[in-house]
Scaffold this active site. Structure first.
Site, short mmCIF file in Angstrom:
data_model
loop_
_atom_site.label_atom_id
_atom_site.label_comp_id
_atom_site.label_asym_id
_atom_site.label_seq_id
_atom_site.Cartn_x
_atom_site.Cartn_y
_atom_site.Cartn_z
N LYS A 11 0.84 -1.20 0.00
CA LYS A 11 0.00 0.00 0.00
C LYS A 11 0.87 1.25 0.00
O LYS A 11 2.04 1.21 0.43
CB LYS A 11 -0.95 0.02 1.20
CG LYS A 11 -0.28 0.13 2.59
CD LYS A 11 -0.03 1.55 3.07
CE LYS A 11 0.77 1.58 4.36
NZ LYS A 11 1.71 2.58 4.61
N ASP A 137 -2.47 -1.98 10.32
CA ASP A 137 -2.65 -1.94 8.86
C ASP A 137 -3.26 -3.23 8.31
O ASP A 137 -3.61 -3.29 7.12
CB ASP A 137 -1.30 -1.72 8.16
CG ASP A 137 -0.85 -0.27 8.21
OD1 ASP A 137 -1.68 0.60 8.54
OD2 ASP A 137 0.34 -0.01 7.91
#
Ligand code: ATP
Length: 302
Positions: A11, A137
């Site tokens: 990401k 995350d």
């Protein structure tokens, strides 16, 4: 199903704002998270012998409970009292400790793998709730696509994907610990904050330029001083035609968004001549509609 092959994607943060330091030492964040097409690959298979074993192509990575893959397998296997074992072959392509959530994404993929291999019947939402225990995350890495992340990063709201564009990534050959960055961040002294609301509006309006214009990462206030390469890479990307460039997460990877592939390709070549660069690669975004297919299962063998 005995063996499964999964993709774990990296990401970037299109925006990263820190609102306050909390009593527990964590920070309240507001971030726009975006999956990109840079993958680790996990091949997982059931074994008759109990326990979790893994190997990886990076010799310096732990293969015991210090690896997030082992920890996330353990979490689900303990909960479901699984009496068999699992073997995981982790092929790393996402640079380690780079601000790209490589470890969290591997953990997310491993949870999907265990759920499938042992037919646990957990929904994506179930896995996301459990994933928080491994790392803030992890829920986003399970969800993938584009999202607003709040709290410590675990409160997620799905957002529309940005219009297609090219993402140039470059990682200086430097190690910056996430802990160092957050402990040295003076939230009260921040003069500027990225306009996360403007980014949300830009995503809803499918306006890539407005999205890029509102990009910003308050953690750069700490990292630019200790790693000047970050600023150099960002400048080079902007000069090369990026419509926005900034550091991802707590760094040190820098990314630039390009509308023009040729300009991105030329800038990649220029970056490669910079000293002190560990990695530079041209990729693109992994979009929200793709993430719903959970492309992780590339092949399964009975
Ligand atoms: P974030 O963007 O979430 O801060 P990061 O990309 O900066 O993460 P990671 O690559 O996830 O950082 O790795 C951070 C640390 O986690 C490393 O020091 C590494 O030893 C440890 N780690 C544990 N499991 C893994 C894994 N599967 N892949 C990479 N690192 C791992």
């Amino acid at each position: 199903m005995k063996e499964i092959s999964l993709k774990a994607c990296a990401k970037i943060n299109l925006g990263l704002d820190v609102l306050r330091r909390r009593e527990d030492g964590y920070h309240d964040l507001r971030m726009i998270m975006q999956s990109i097409r840079l993958f680790d690959r996990l091949t997982m298979r059931r074994t008759k012998a109990e326990g979790i074993r893994m190997k990886t192509n990076l010799p310096f990575l732990p293969v015991d409970r210090d690896n997030l893959v082992v920890r996330s397998c353990q979490l689900l296997m303990d909960e479901f009292n699984i009496r068999e074992g699992v073997f995981v072959d982790l092929e790393k392509h996402i640079p380690v400790a780079a601000g790209l959530a490589g470890g969290s994404s591997d953990a997310a993929a491993a949870m999907i793998g265990i759920n499938r291999l042992f037919d646990l019947g957990l929904s994506l939402q179930d896995l996301m709730s459990q994933g928080t225990a491994i790392g803030a995350d992890v829920p986003f890495c399970l969800m993938r696509g584009t999202a607003l992340a709040e709290g410590i990063g675990e409160q997620l709201t799905r957002l529309p994907s940005p219009p297609r564009c090219h993402v140039l990534l470059a990682k200086p050959d430097a190690h910056i610990s996430t802990k160092y960055v957050y402990t040295h961040l003076d939230v009260g002294a921040l003069k500027e904050h990225p306009d996360i609301d403007a980014q949300i509006r830009a995503l809803k309006n499918r306006d890539l330029r407005a999205l890029a214009q509102a990009m910003g990462n308050v953690l750069e206030t700490v990292t630019l001083d200790i790693c000047p390469q970050i600023g150099k890479i960002r400048e080079l990307m902007l000069q090369g035609g990026a419509i926005g460039a900034m550091m991802s997460g707590s760094g040190p990877t820098v990314f630039g968004l390009f509308e023009d592939r040729e300009a991105a390709r030329r800038t990649l070549e220029e970056l490669k001549t910079l000293e002190g660069l560990q990695m530079a690669v041209l990729t693109d975004m992994f979009l929200t509609d793709e993430s719903s297919t959970h492309c992780r299962e590339q092949q399964t063998k009975e």
